[in-house]
Design a protein around this motif. Sequence first.
Motif, mmCIF file in Angstrom:
data_model
loop_
_atom_site.group_PDB
_atom_site.id
_atom_site.type_symbol
_atom_site.label_atom_id
_atom_site.label_comp_id
_atom_site.label_asym_id
_atom_site.label_seq_id
_atom_site.Cartn_x
_atom_site.Cartn_y
_atom_site.Cartn_z
ATOM 1 N N THR A 78 -11.984 -21.162 -26.898
ATOM 2 C CA THR A 78 -12.984 -21.213 -27.965
ATOM 3 C C THR A 78 -13.423 -22.645 -28.224
ATOM 4 O O THR A 78 -14.621 -22.931 -28.380
ATOM 5 C CB THR A 78 -12.416 -20.577 -29.247
ATOM 6 N N SER A 91 -19.899 -16.552 -31.185
ATOM 7 C CA SER A 91 -19.137 -15.496 -31.846
ATOM 8 C C SER A 91 -18.919 -14.315 -30.907
ATOM 9 O O SER A 91 -17.834 -13.711 -30.878
ATOM 10 C CB SER A 91 -19.877 -15.040 -33.108
ATOM 11 N N MET A 133 -16.199 -15.091 -28.556
ATOM 12 C CA MET A 133 -14.898 -14.985 -29.221
ATOM 13 C C MET A 133 -14.439 -13.532 -29.304
ATOM 14 O O MET A 133 -13.275 -13.220 -29.063
ATOM 15 C CB MET A 133 -14.970 -15.601 -30.617
#
Length: 457
Positions: free
Chosen positions: A353, A396, A399
């Motif tokens: 990340t 996002s 993730m």
Amino acid sequence: MSIQSAIAELSLVLGDRLSSAKPDLELHGQSETHFTTMPPDAVAYPENTDEVSKIVRICAAQDCPVIGWGAGTSLEGHTSAVRGGVCVDFSRMNKVLVVNAEDMDVVVQPGITREDLNTDLRATGLFFPVDPGANASIGGMAATRASGTTAVRYGTMRDNVRALEVVLADGRIIRTGSRARKSSAGYDLTSLFVGSEGTLGLITELTLKLQGQPEAVASAICAFDAIEDAVNTVITTIQMGIPMARIEFVDSATATAFNIYAGANMPEVPHLLVEFHGSDTSASEDARRFGEIVDDMGGKGFEWSTKAEDRRALWAMRHNAYYACLALRRGATALVTDICVPISRLAEAVEETRADITNSSIPGPILGHVGDGNFHAILLVEPGNTKELEVAKDLSHRMAERALRLGGTITGEHGVGMGKLDYMQAEHGDGWAVMGDIKRSLDPKNIMNPGKVLKLN
């Protein structure tokens, strides 16, 4: 049948506790993060369960959406009125009803905040441990299955709610669970409503498990040159069985934000913030053992303290991390997202990340409750900049996919709301369809917080 017909009828029941004032509507349509303001058509302020039941019955008869509201601190657009309707604000239902000190439980109304609850409990020697950071309402915390900094020791709302009173979509009032510590009597309806985000009913009363206030509390902070070393320290600590009350990770960008926003003097490298609860002897021993692990992992500047003022300053800084990170970019808003993975895959998830964000065009501090594998990214974007928002959404998305690939979940704490809807099928498969079946059974008109958790017509 119409929303306006429902509002006209509600005004006869609530009088001036039904508001259509523009400031009220705007406030209740806002989100803490990047979501567009979506105001309701009216805001209701009930004072008891019977009034909530009347509100829902009237709205059900007119096919009018109903959205529950606690403190407005959710991060995935949970309280946005996507189809208009009536927002039910529980701020006037904010009392502690019964404290059962001998049984270590308490009965409360949903509008009380976690800080007010613990202030009320202070003289009993007990406290409610779930701490999501924001001073959220207890009802909202149950509705989103919140957790937070202390989950590694005390669990999430799922573990700390024993019973509920709920108003269903047709206005019926039901009770789930009891004050008993366990039960084998039928379906676990309490767990069904905890985490349902107001899509199945409105919580109007909660029975909560309490903990004894610890004799001693020690807090500590330490720095690491690399994210991997900090995360591996967490993993080793958990595997060794050291009973942490809190173990929080912040990356170098968050450390910078703390220095700017809170006047801290932290090296701009990854840090762990930890806390130990127990007796004077055990808290000191746990801190010492943790310090040995920090040394073995190459950590630096390990400092711990039992002074209340030091602890308060440390955790106030952590709880204000969102606002500190916003201050890194003047005028910014944020897409705030979280995932949770098995503890053994945590370092991999955080490192990947961090690399994604570093290679992107926007800043994104990382922090989280890593003791249970949960971490957050605060992706800073310029308001109105659609290109930057798309970059944040892509980060996002990566993730969420990463969490599923590593055996985790798309959200460990924030909930689904509107923001994580597109990943529910990938995580749950046919289980998501079963959730839809439950929703249709309890709310056939889809009036309870529509547009959240599920995609229904």
